[in-house]
Design an enzyme around this catalytic site. Structure first.
Site, PDB file in Angstrom:
ATOM      1  N   ASN A 104       7.798 -32.642 -62.055  1.00 25.44           N
ATOM      2  CA  ASN A 104       7.489 -31.301 -62.573  1.00 25.44           C
ATOM      3  C   ASN A 104       5.988 -31.050 -62.578  1.00 25.44           C
ATOM      4  OD1 ASN A 104      10.190 -30.803 -63.059  1.00 25.44           O
ATOM      5  ND2 ASN A 104      10.072 -31.116 -65.270  1.00 25.44           N
TER       6      ASN A 104
ATOM      7  N   ARG B 277      18.824 -22.641 -51.540  1.00 30.65           N
ATOM      8  CA  ARG B 277      18.645 -24.083 -51.354  1.00 30.65           C
ATOM      9  C   ARG B 277      20.012 -24.694 -51.057  1.00 30.65           C
ATOM     10  NH1 ARG B 277      13.429 -25.000 -53.397  1.00 30.65           N
ATOM     11  NH2 ARG B 277      12.893 -23.737 -55.214  1.00 30.65           N
TER      12      ARG B 277
ATOM     13  N   HIS C 227      16.867 -14.208 -53.713  1.00 28.89           N
ATOM     14  CA  HIS C 227      17.221 -15.249 -54.678  1.00 28.89           C
ATOM     15  C   HIS C 227      18.633 -15.075 -55.219  1.00 28.89           C
ATOM     16  CE1 HIS C 227      16.567 -17.636 -58.536  1.00 28.89           C
ATOM     17  NE2 HIS C 227      16.139 -18.462 -57.609  1.00 28.89           N
TER      18      HIS C 227
ATOM     19  N   ARG D 283      15.149 -22.410 -71.611  1.00 24.68           N
ATOM     20  CA  ARG D 283      14.927 -23.814 -71.274  1.00 24.68           C
ATOM     21  C   ARG D 283      13.447 -24.163 -71.118  1.00 24.68           C
ATOM     22  NH1 ARG D 283      16.237 -24.679 -65.843  1.00 24.68           N
ATOM     23  NH2 ARG D 283      14.058 -25.073 -65.386  1.00 24.68           N
TER      24      ARG D 283
END
Length: 689
Positions: A45, A373, A433, A566
């Site tokens: 990350n 993806r 997206h 999150r």
């Protein structure tokens, strides 16, 4: 009293999220191999954060007042703040790793250095080096190179000092790139069954330095790992003479030589060598020089070999949705009713089965899919290719700028086109997206549509640990809107009017912010009229200033606002001018919380949506995103039950307060771990037929 206008800095909030990941690594209740994995996630990350966000802030500083990206007024001040936080977190990381190493040793697992090997292990390390490693490395004698080599992003290097014990040879410096992309980073050493010993690839090279540099006659070697992180932004120009795909390929090449944004080094490195490297690399303190421990590129520890653990941790097994279990056809079920899949609790194969059935159904005429993806060996792609072979028309809208997946998506584009799939690559100024699928079927001479709307990628690999939703539906108002979206996408944006005319599906960049603000305003109005008013929001990130200000107004008006965010949360949750504080938590657990849910209650009206869009400027203004309402009462109740399980989590939930302290929600009564509760709820759930 004036309304609160301030926002928490996006990048500081993100660092707070990554600290929650670090908390998981430090939690003794988390299995040891999972804690190692969380250290790897934290490191990965942080790498991406520097490649993208820090790189952007650096450019803003250079461009001065002409540059302002969303929430950042003081880019230089933010960079200084980032440096302080990252160094503090790095110290936390080091403490946690030292503790984990002690626990590994107690469990009979030892990560050995080149100085800790016994006779048998030394023989193995020499043999492994000669057979596997030697041919993969060529040291660079950096003092004799006029132009210093560009250190590659995502790679680590051994910076070596060569010297002689009696001082008769001058010190020399060398650089060795660790070939961890070719060879495994972790090598299990031969030993007894009672203990497992592991050595890192760079330590095998360290042990063999006398052999590598035998030509020079040195007898003393010092080697420490260094790492460079580079700017990874895709700066695509508006050269109309260059095709969009060529621009992507050009940007990928440029990325490999992007400007440095972080230089990490072993704090034990030879000081003279460190100064030499900083000078030759043209680095300054502004380049985020980060001292660390012996090991870098900790992201590789996400794949730490679990074979060495006697009691291996296995994830709970996904299960088939009860409505689809033992059914001969997924298609027949969803033609009768909507089905909401919850990954990774439900098996992703149900979505694959839907596409496989469409590929062989003689009545299916066409399949339309968006791809952001994909899995390395994508079953989705396999189903679509076989649909073409069965005579179906297949259309795939693939996003070439899915960050860090650009190269793979270019390869998928070429593969699909070779098989006869019609591929669209989206728009130069807009990422695609949305995760949508549309299947066109002809029944009794009439067109029938069915398909899906997902919050996450069509990726069976990540679906095993990303918590997402996927609505399988034949609800015709939804499908007609999905059809309009594909007309828009497949026309290269020319049929924007079609996309704007969607009546059921809410589409970014056209209506999402407007529709969400309208719901919030309706809640405010209901509260002022003393009617029930409630907002529950679940998402990955909240940073859009306009929507945050609307949430503040709702809190001031007394609307009950509860949020599960999150990662980035730029909203403050308490202010003296509000009638009710905002209740906000973040859940970091075994699965990555990725699905978005938006719930609004004003008066007697209730609306609940799932979405691919976070409430960020990029998702609302610069991406094509889909937000879909649920109509089935059972599914709405199911989703509300899951929201309430998460809102009452007191094991893995942290409070999102104004100070970003990451304090755990107090445990009152019995422990409630929402991901485990959701698994139990969905696995036992019965559906009325």
């Amino acid at each position: 009293m004036p309304e609160l206008q301030q926002l928490i800095k996006r990048d500081i909030s993100w660092l707070s999220f990554n600290e929650r990941v670090l908390q998981e690594a430090s939690d003794p209740a988390v299995p040891l191999q999972e804690r190692i994995r969380f250290l790897g996630i934290f490191s990965n990350n942080l790498d991406e954060f520097f490649r993208v966000r820090v790189a952007t802030l650096r450019r803003m500083v250079e461009y001065g007042k002409l540059a302002k990206v969303h929430l950042e007024d003081d880019a230089a001040g933010t960079l200084d703040q980032i440096q302080r936080i990252v160094i503090r977190q790095q110290e936390m990381f080091s403490r946690i790793w030292r503790k984990i190493k002690r626990e590994l040793k107690q469990a009979g697992v030892q990560l050995k250095t080149e100085k800790q090997l016994n006779g048998k292990e030394k023989q193995f390390v020499v043999q492994y080096f000669e057979e596997e490693v030697r041919s993969q490395i060529i040291p660079l004698m950096i003092e004799s190179i006029p132009q210093f080599p560009a250190l590659r992003d995502k790679f680590i290097y051994l910076a070596v000092v060569l010297s002689s014990k009696d001082g008769h040879l001058p010190r020399r410096y060398a650089l060795i790139e660790i070939p961890s992309g070719i060879l495994p980073r972790f090598i299990i050493l031969p030993g007894s069954n009672h203990e497992k010993h592991i050595i890192l690839l760079e330590d095998i090279i360290r042990f063999n330095l006398p052999s590598i540099f035998a030509y020079f006659g040195y007898d003393r070697f010092s080697a420490h790992v260094i790492k460079m992180t580079r700017d990874a932004e895709l700066d695509i120009d508006n050269d109309v003479s260059t095709s969009f795909i060529q621009q992507i390929e050009k940007a990928l090449k440029n990325r490999k030589h992007g400007r440095p944004v972080r230089f990490i080094y072993d704090r034990q490195i030879d000081p003279a060598l460190l100064n030499y490297l900083i000078k030759r690399l043209n680095l300054t303190k502004k380049d985020h020089l980060i001292p660390g421990d012996r090991i870098h590129n900790f992201k590789d520890f996400m794949s730490f070999p679990d074979l060495i653990f006697q009691e291996r941790r296995h994830r709970r097994k996904s299960f088939t949705h009860p409505l689809l279990h033992r059914q001969p056809s997924v298609t027949r079920v969803i033609m009768q009713r909507d089905v909401l899949l919850h990954f990774p609790y439900h098996d992703f194969n149900s979505l694959i089965d839907l596409l496989r059935e469409a590929a062989i159904d003689p009545d299916v005429r066409a399949i339309h899919v968006t791809a952001y993806r994909l899995a390395a060996h994508s079953k989705v792609i396999n189903a679509l290719i076989n649909a073409v072979r069965n005579g179906k028309r297949v259309y795939v809208v693939i996003e070439l700028r899915a960050r860090f997946n650009e190269e793979e998506n270019l390869q998928w584009k070429n593969r699909l086109e070779e098989e006869g799939v019609k591929v669209y690559v989206g728009f130069p100024d807009m990422k695609i997206h949305a995760k949508l699928g549309l299947i066109e079927k002809e029944v009794n001479g009439r067109p029938v549509y069915y398909g899906f709307v997902c919050t996450g990628n069509l990726n069976e690999d990540t679906a095993t640990y990303y918590a997402d939703f996927c609505l399988l539906t034949a609800h015709q108002p939804i499908l007609h809107d999905i059809r309009k979206v594909f007309q828009y996408l497949e026309s290269g944006g020319l049929q924007e009017k079609e996309a704007r005319s969607c009546k059921t599906l809410i589409l970014s960049p056209f209506h999402t912010r407007e529709k969400m603000m309208a719901h919030i305003d309706a809640c405010i109005k209901a509260s002022k009229h003393r009617q029930p008013a409630q907002i529950i929001l679940k998402m990955n990130a909240l940073s859009d200033p306009q929507l945050i200000q609307s949430i503040y107004k709702a809190a001031r008006a007394g609307v009950e606002v509860r949020m599960i965010v999150r990662s980035i949360c730029c909203a403050y949750t308490r202010h003296k001018s509000w009638s009710k504080d905002i209740q906000a938590i973040s859940i970091v657990d075994e699965y990555l919380e990725h699905g978005r849910i938006f719930y609004f209650k004003h008066g007697e009206e209730e609306s609940i949506y799932i979405s691919s869009a976070d409430w960020m400027i990029r998702n609302l203004d610069h991406r094509v995103e889909a937000t879909v309402p649920l109509f089935d009462e059972q599914l709405k109740a199911e989703l509300m039950h899951i929201l309430h399980l998460q809102l009452h989590d007191n094991v893995k939930a942290r409070v999102l307060d104004n100070a970003q302290q990451n304090k755990y929600v107090p445990t009152r009564g019995r422990p409630r771990r929402s991901q485990l509760q959701i698994y139990n709820y969905l696995s036992r759930k019965k559906y009325a037929i």
